[in-house]
Design a protein around this motif. Structure first.
Motif, PDB file in Angstrom:
ATOM      1  N   UNK A   1       0.835  -1.211   0.000  1.00 41.34           N
ATOM      2  CA  UNK A   1       0.000   0.000   0.000  1.00 41.34           C
ATOM      3  C   UNK A   1       0.866   1.255   0.000  1.00 41.34           C
ATOM      4  N   UNK A   2       1.997   1.232   0.700  1.00 39.01           N
ATOM      5  CA  UNK A   2       2.920   2.381   0.680  1.00 39.01           C
ATOM      6  C   UNK A   2       3.392   2.638  -0.744  1.00 39.01           C
ATOM      7  N   UNK A   3       3.820   1.561  -1.431  1.00 43.08           N
ATOM      8  CA  UNK A   3       4.214   1.687  -2.838  1.00 43.08           C
ATOM      9  C   UNK A   3       3.061   2.250  -3.678  1.00 43.08           C
ATOM     10  N   UNK A   4       1.852   1.713  -3.477  1.00 48.80           N
ATOM     11  CA  UNK A   4       0.702   2.122  -4.285  1.00 48.80           C
ATOM     12  C   UNK A   4       0.407   3.605  -4.110  1.00 48.80           C
ATOM     13  N   UNK A   5       0.451   4.085  -2.858  1.00 49.41           N
ATOM     14  CA  UNK A   5       0.108   5.489  -2.627  1.00 49.41           C
ATOM     15  C   UNK A   5       1.165   6.414  -3.226  1.00 49.41           C
TER      16      UNK A   5
END
Length: 438
Positions: A384-388
């Motif tokens: 999710x960190x990568x996605x955001x």
């Protein structure tokens, strides 16, 4: 419901209407007409996809004609005309078409990194190409169909849906064929209809775990994890899980998790497949070419069986189910991509997650999850960190943010690899990334 055109019934616009999946969608509208009275179906595509749109559209018209239903099918490259007054807008598009997918799959392999169209560096570049285009479509929906529901199938579905929810006012829901495919598999395995099965999904799009499986109220997850690994998908290699790992994980991982849990094996298989059959994009192109030859037959007036080879089986069933539930307020449970809003307490509220929801007339309400394995939380949070970061990069065109996204994806092994991959992949996608090359 009456749309702006003044006719009774529903107006549905399908962005990417020239897709090979469209006949399955049309079949769904025909089968569910009593619950979803479609009066106008607008299939939209870009000029480069006009040839396919005309072939698929002609088949759609034959299917409707054979059904005898009063559904008017319109084919157009005028997106705004299709969207105006629509009740539902469905997106199933591929910015850059299969050629871009081919680059997403091959470039990472040269660096010893998984090459896949929805996860890893390939998924990131797909997001960078796609999010600005979808947000542009959302501006049209805000202006021309402010009450419409946008159902997003465009991959990477979770990231695209999160971007829409964060940067537009459109009512949007993301969905994927993987959860309904899992339910169909369980239905066959236990010889019961899907409405007697409850499966709890926890995670993100293409990164979920099934933490509970109840058949007629009886928990089956432990026996499932001791059983077999026969559930996979046509577009993901068939490597087997380690039995002890699966049993002690305590949840059934989505087949996309093989890229994270079995990276070395999956990478070796991808590299072998590249030499033998070519990348997945080439396989898909061959299947699509055969499908469009079938679609072009003026005697064909139904969805051909060969469409199931395409890798997106049941996707249209999921789309039609969602439309029926939103229109009728069925209050049934479906697995959807929605804003977190506290369901997973270790993620931000605006993070898009893939969980079970009750589908009401006013939209999906995510259900609380009973069990989130500790060992899943770290990977969910990292991805999710990568996605955001990737979503932020797609909107701003900022290369530094894109580098941070690439470097923090768990499948990218080092900063040096991230820098080299980003440089080459941005350049390869230059025509589709104006914000990065302004």
């Amino acid at each position: 419901m009456t749309n702006k055109t003044g006719t009774n019934g529903l107006k549905i616009a399908v962005i990417g209407g020239g897709s090979s999946y469209t006949p399955e969608l049309v079949e769904g509208f025909i089968q569910h007409y009593d619950q979803l009275p479609v009066r106008e179906l607008w299939l939209v595509d870009i000029d480069a996809g006009l040839h396919k749109l005309n072939i698929v559209g002609a088949l759609a018209k034959r299917m409707v004609e054979r059904s005898g239903l009063p559904i008017a099918v319109h084919l157009t490259t005028d997106r705004r005309r299709a969207i105006e007054g629509a009740d539902f807008v469905s997106t199933q598009m591929r910015v850059g078409m299969l050629d871009a997918r081919g680059r997403d799959e091959t470039i990472p392999l040269r660096y010893g990194v998984i090459g896949q169209e929805t996860t890893g560096p390939g998924g990131m570049l797909k997001a960078l190409r796609t999010i600005p285009v979808l947000l542009d479509i959302c501006k049209d929906i805000e202006e021309l169909a402010p009450n419409a529901w946008l159902l997003n199938f465009t991959n990477p579905a979770g990231m695209v849906t999160e971007a829409i929810q964060r940067y537009s006012n459109v009512r949007s829901i993301g969905l994927c064929n993987a959860p309904i495919g899992l339910l169909k598999w369980l239905s066959g395995k236990y010889s019961v209809p899907t409405d007697r099965i409850y499966a709890e999904f926890v995670g993100l799009n293409h990164l979920h775990w099934i933490t509970r499986v109840e058949v007629d109220g009886e928990e089956q997850i432990a026996s499932l994890l001791r059983d077999d690994d026969s559930y996979s998908a046509k577009n993901v290699p068939q490597q087997g899980w380690n039995p002890e790992f699966l049993r002690t994980l305590g949840a059934l991982p989505s087949y996309y998790l093989k890229y994270f849990y079995m990276t070395d094996q999956m990478l070796a298989e991808q590299q072998a497949a590249l030499l033998k059959d070519g990348i997945r994009a080439e396989v898909v192109k061959r299947v699509e070419d055969e499908l469009f030859q079938l679609y072009a037959d003026p005697a064909l007036a139904e969805k051909p069986k060969q469409l199931e080879l395409r890798g997106g089986a049941y996707y249209s069933e999921a789309a039609v189910n969602l439309m029926v539930s939103l229109y009728n307020g069925r209050n049934d449970i479906q697995t959807l991509n929605v804003a977190n809003q506290g369901v997973l307490d270790f993620l931000p509220d605006d993070a898009c997650i893939e969980v079970n929801c009750v589908v009401t007339k006013s939209g999906p309400m995510p259900l609380p999850v009973k069990n989130v394995p500790l060992q899943a939380k770290g990977l969910i949070h990292a991805v999710k960190t990568y996605e955001q970061l990737a979503i932020q990069a797609a909107v701003t065109g900022d290369r530094g943010t894109a580098l941070q996204a690439m470097a923090h994806h768990p499948l990218v092994p080092s900063v040096n690899t991230a820098v080299a991959l980003l440089d080459e992949m941005l350049e390869a996608n230059r025509p589709y990334l104006p914000r990065f090359f302004a």
